[in-house]
Scaffold this motif. Structure first.
Motif, PDB file in Angstrom:
ATOM      1  N   GLU A  27       0.827  -1.208   0.000  1.00 46.52           N
ATOM      2  CA  GLU A  27       0.000   0.000   0.000  1.00 46.52           C
ATOM      3  C   GLU A  27       0.862   1.260   0.000  1.00 46.52           C
ATOM      4  OE1 GLU A  27      -4.079  -1.534   2.246  1.00 46.52           O
ATOM      5  OE2 GLU A  27      -2.420  -0.710   3.431  1.00 46.52           O
ATOM      6  N   PHE A  28       1.931   1.271   0.806  1.00 50.46           N
ATOM      7  CA  PHE A  28       2.818   2.430   0.825  1.00 50.46           C
ATOM      8  C   PHE A  28       3.492   2.614  -0.528  1.00 50.46           C
ATOM      9  CE2 PHE A  28       7.112   4.127   1.111  1.00 50.46           C
ATOM     10  CZ  PHE A  28       6.871   5.370   1.661  1.00 50.46           C
ATOM     11  N   THR A  29       3.985   1.528  -1.086  1.00 49.93           N
ATOM     12  CA  THR A  29       4.650   1.598  -2.391  1.00 49.93           C
ATOM     13  C   THR A  29       3.702   2.124  -3.455  1.00 49.93           C
ATOM     14  OG1 THR A  29       6.089  -0.249  -1.782  1.00 49.93           O
ATOM     15  CG2 THR A  29       5.915   0.276  -4.121  1.00 49.93           C
ATOM     16  N   ALA A  30       2.465   1.622  -3.449  1.00 51.15           N
ATOM     17  CA  ALA A  30       1.469   2.070  -4.426  1.00 51.15           C
ATOM     18  C   ALA A  30       1.199   3.564  -4.285  1.00 51.15           C
ATOM     19  CB  ALA A  30       0.176   1.281  -4.249  1.00 51.15           C
ATOM     20  N   ALA A  31       1.063   4.032  -3.050  1.00 50.09           N
ATOM     21  CA  ALA A  31       0.782   5.453  -2.818  1.00 50.09           C
ATOM     22  C   ALA A  31       1.946   6.327  -3.266  1.00 50.09           C
ATOM     23  CB  ALA A  31       0.480   5.687  -1.341  1.00 50.09           C
ATOM     24  N   LEU A  32       3.170   5.903  -2.961  1.00 52.43           N
ATOM     25  CA  LEU A  32       4.347   6.684  -3.341  1.00 52.43           C
ATOM     26  C   LEU A  32       4.509   6.748  -4.859  1.00 52.43           C
ATOM     27  CD1 LEU A  32       6.931   8.214  -2.537  1.00 52.43           C
ATOM     28  CD2 LEU A  32       8.102   6.009  -2.485  1.00 52.43           C
TER      29      LEU A  32
ATOM     30  N   ALA B  87       4.234   9.911  -9.782  1.00 46.00           N
ATOM     31  CA  ALA B  87       3.880   9.961 -11.200  1.00 46.00           C
ATOM     32  C   ALA B  87       2.993  11.154 -11.531  1.00 46.00           C
ATOM     33  CB  ALA B  87       3.190   8.663 -11.608  1.00 46.00           C
ATOM     34  N   GLU B  88       2.138  11.555 -10.594  1.00 44.15           N
ATOM     35  CA  GLU B  88       1.192  12.644 -10.842  1.00 44.15           C
ATOM     36  C   GLU B  88       1.832  14.025 -10.715  1.00 44.15           C
ATOM     37  OE1 GLU B  88      -1.841  11.875  -8.007  1.00 44.15           O
ATOM     38  OE2 GLU B  88      -2.667  10.155  -9.099  1.00 44.15           O
TER      39      GLU B  88
ATOM     40  N   LEU C 218      11.219  -7.492 -14.301  1.00 42.32           N
ATOM     41  CA  LEU C 218      10.938  -6.111 -13.911  1.00 42.32           C
ATOM     42  C   LEU C 218      11.984  -5.618 -12.915  1.00 42.32           C
ATOM     43  CD1 LEU C 218       9.304  -3.546 -13.846  1.00 42.32           C
ATOM     44  CD2 LEU C 218       7.645  -4.668 -12.337  1.00 42.32           C
ATOM     45  N   VAL C 219      12.374  -6.465 -11.980  1.00 42.72           N
ATOM     46  CA  VAL C 219      13.430  -6.091 -11.028  1.00 42.72           C
ATOM     47  C   VAL C 219      14.716  -5.768 -11.786  1.00 42.72           C
ATOM     48  CG1 VAL C 219      14.805  -6.838  -9.049  1.00 42.72           C
ATOM     49  CG2 VAL C 219      12.396  -7.500  -9.210  1.00 42.72           C
ATOM     50  N   ALA C 220      15.062  -6.605 -12.763  1.00 41.80           N
ATOM     51  CA  ALA C 220      16.289  -6.387 -13.531  1.00 41.80           C
ATOM     52  C   ALA C 220      16.195  -5.131 -14.397  1.00 41.80           C
ATOM     53  CB  ALA C 220      16.586  -7.607 -14.399  1.00 41.80           C
ATOM     54  N   ASP C 221      15.027  -4.859 -14.964  1.00 42.15           N
ATOM     55  CA  ASP C 221      14.856  -3.627 -15.745  1.00 42.15           C
ATOM     56  C   ASP C 221      15.101  -2.398 -14.872  1.00 42.15           C
ATOM     57  OD1 ASP C 221      14.225  -5.083 -18.005  1.00 42.15           O
ATOM     58  OD2 ASP C 221      12.064  -4.789 -17.836  1.00 42.15           O
ATOM     59  N   CYS C 222      14.593  -2.443 -13.650  1.00 42.14           N
ATOM     60  CA  CYS C 222      14.790  -1.312 -12.727  1.00 42.14           C
ATOM     61  C   CYS C 222      16.250  -1.215 -12.291  1.00 42.14           C
ATOM     62  CB  CYS C 222      13.870  -1.451 -11.520  1.00 42.14           C
ATOM     63  SG  CYS C 222      12.110  -1.256 -11.901  1.00 42.14           S
ATOM     64  N   PHE C 223      16.915  -2.352 -12.119  1.00 38.38           N
ATOM     65  CA  PHE C 223      18.340  -2.345 -11.779  1.00 38.38           C
ATOM     66  C   PHE C 223      19.139  -1.684 -12.895  1.00 38.38           C
ATOM     67  CE2 PHE C 223      22.648  -3.825 -11.618  1.00 38.38           C
ATOM     68  CZ  PHE C 223      22.951  -4.009 -10.280  1.00 38.38           C
TER      69      PHE C 223
ATOM     70  N   GLN D 174       5.054   2.890 -13.996  1.00 41.16           N
ATOM     71  CA  GLN D 174       3.700   2.452 -14.310  1.00 41.16           C
ATOM     72  C   GLN D 174       3.557   0.948 -14.157  1.00 41.16           C
ATOM     73  OE1 GLN D 174       1.038   4.619 -15.115  1.00 41.16           O
ATOM     74  NE2 GLN D 174       0.002   2.726 -14.518  1.00 41.16           N
ATOM     75  N   ARG D 175       4.546   0.185 -14.584  1.00 36.36           N
ATOM     76  CA  ARG D 175       4.487  -1.273 -14.422  1.00 36.36           C
ATOM     77  C   ARG D 175       4.445  -1.657 -12.947  1.00 36.36           C
ATOM     78  NH1 ARG D 175       9.511  -3.292 -17.833  1.00 36.36           N
ATOM     79  NH2 ARG D 175       8.937  -5.339 -16.929  1.00 36.36           N
ATOM     80  N   LEU D 176       5.215  -0.969 -12.130  1.00 34.07           N
ATOM     81  CA  LEU D 176       5.189  -1.241 -10.696  1.00 34.07           C
ATOM     82  C   LEU D 176       3.851  -0.836 -10.089  1.00 34.07           C
ATOM     83  CD1 LEU D 176       8.789  -0.070  -9.745  1.00 34.07           C
ATOM     84  CD2 LEU D 176       7.922  -2.414  -9.589  1.00 34.07           C
ATOM     85  N   SER D 177       3.319   0.302 -10.516  1.00 32.34           N
ATOM     86  CA  SER D 177       2.009   0.739 -10.016  1.00 32.34           C
ATOM     87  C   SER D 177       0.918  -0.255 -10.397  1.00 32.34           C
ATOM     88  CB  SER D 177       1.666   2.124 -10.580  1.00 32.34           C
ATOM     89  OG  SER D 177       2.503   3.113 -10.052  1.00 32.34           O
ATOM     90  N   ASP D 178       0.949  -0.726 -11.639  1.00 34.82           N
ATOM     91  CA  ASP D 178      -0.041  -1.711 -12.088  1.00 34.82           C
ATOM     92  C   ASP D 178       0.071  -2.989 -11.272  1.00 34.82           C
ATOM     93  OD1 ASP D 178      -0.856   0.098 -13.990  1.00 34.82           O
ATOM     94  OD2 ASP D 178       0.190  -0.884 -15.652  1.00 34.82           O
ATOM     95  N   ALA D 179       1.300  -3.399 -10.990  1.00 33.99           N
ATOM     96  CA  ALA D 179       1.502  -4.613 -10.197  1.00 33.99           C
ATOM     97  C   ALA D 179       0.934  -4.435  -8.789  1.00 33.99           C
ATOM     98  CB  ALA D 179       2.987  -4.959 -10.129  1.00 33.99           C
ATOM     99  N   CYS D 180       1.188  -3.272  -8.177  1.00 37.71           N
ATOM    100  CA  CYS D 180       0.645  -3.006  -6.839  1.00 37.71           C
ATOM    101  C   CYS D 180      -0.878  -3.045  -6.863  1.00 37.71           C
ATOM    102  CB  CYS D 180       1.120  -1.655  -6.332  1.00 37.71           C
ATOM    103  SG  CYS D 180       2.860  -1.584  -5.870  1.00 37.71           S
TER     104      CYS D 180
END
Length: 293
Positions: free
Chosen positions: A99-104, A109-110, A213-218, A271-277
């Motif tokens: 929930e915290f990750t999604a909110a952040l 993004a906004e 996705l983790v590797a893309d962010c790395f 966005q991919r991380l937000s969608d996952a959350c």
């Protein structure tokens, strides 16, 4: 979703090959007791071990046909169709973190991106101090010259995890006073450290998100770190990292250009991380136990 053996094994092998280029040199340097201020930073600062980065996970809701549950660990369970992550159990344990990750991620993004900090956070970390974090490497400027640049340019850092490393003398010079409590309020998508931190949020969601996705962010964070240090007062030219001289108009223009490019690269990852959350938080979980029952 079911993945046949040829498919998931190919994905697993591709992930191992990809991260080997990051992990193996780091482990070799660590074995020799040699630290690289760019290449080793993501391992030392974020604390996510090479073994965990190397491990491949398909993500929530994916059944691996003909897999052995013993190869994937305690968070997985066997089913008649194959091996699958026990996502419901993990989400129940990690709901507050997700929930915290999604909110952040959503708040960042906004918010409009700002590109006027020019990497002064690294300068603020050595401002009027005899101690520096990377003492093995020389400075491009003398201490008094560094102080003059900081005082002339000012500091406009919105990221708490950069600000907390400022010297005591530098903190009052920052136009903001970030705190952990204000993190969701202040982070913005032009910030190099906020975009580097996408790696942190990705591995904190693992194994609920796929390792690709983790590797893309790395990969993004690694490139950002290189620019971060090139714009710092350290001289890393011996490592092939030519300086971005942000004390000059040309250097500031180069830094802002890099910053914009990173913000563009970060947007789809965020966005991919937000969608996952969002998907994870929509997963039904058992209600908490009723203590009065």
């Amino acid at each position: 979703m079911f993945l046949e053996p040829a498919v998931w094994r190919a994905r697993e092998a591709a992930h191992h090959e990809r991260v080997a280029g990051w992990v193996e040199p780091h482990l070799e340097r660590r074995g020799r007791g040699v630290a690289h201020p760019v290449e080793d930073f993501l391992f030392s600062y974020y604390g996510y071990s090479p073994a965990k980065l190397r491990k491949w996970h398909p993500g929530a809701g994916i059944v691996l046909v003909d897999a052995d549950v013993r190869d994937f660990g305690r968070d997985y369970r066997g089913t008649p169709g194959g091996v699958v992550l026990d996502a419901t159990s993990l989400i129940t344990k990690r709901k507050a973190s997700v929930e915290f990750t999604a909110a952040l991620l959503a708040a960042t993004a906004e918010r409009p991106a700002h590109f006027g900090c020019f990497g002064m956070h690294e300068w603020a970390m050595v401002y009027r101090s005899r101690e520096v974090r990377h003492a093995a490497w020389p400075m491009r400027l003398e201490a008094d010259e560094i102080a003059q640049v900081v005082e002339a340019r000012g500091v406009r850092c919105s990221h708490f995890d950069a600000f907390r490393f400022f010297t005591p003398e530098a903190r009052p010079l920052n136009v903001l006073q970030p705190t952990r409590e204000r993190q969701v309020e202040l982070e913005q998508p032009g910030c190099l450290h906020a975009n580097m931190d996408l790696y942190k949020w990705a591995f904190k969601l693992s194994p609920l998100v796929g390792s690709e996705l983790v590797a893309d962010c790395f990969a993004l964070a690694r490139d950002i770190r290189a620019v971060d240090m090139r714009a710092s007062p350290y001289d890393l030219s011996a490592l092939g990292h030519d300086p971005i001289q942000i004390e000059t108009p040309e250097g500031r223009a180069e830094y802002a250009s890099e910053q914009r490019a990173f913000a563009e690269r970060a947007q789809p990852l965020r966005q991919r991380l937000s969608d996952a959350c969002e998907q994870l938080l929509a997963t039904p979980t058992p209600p908490p136990p009723n203590p009065s029952a």
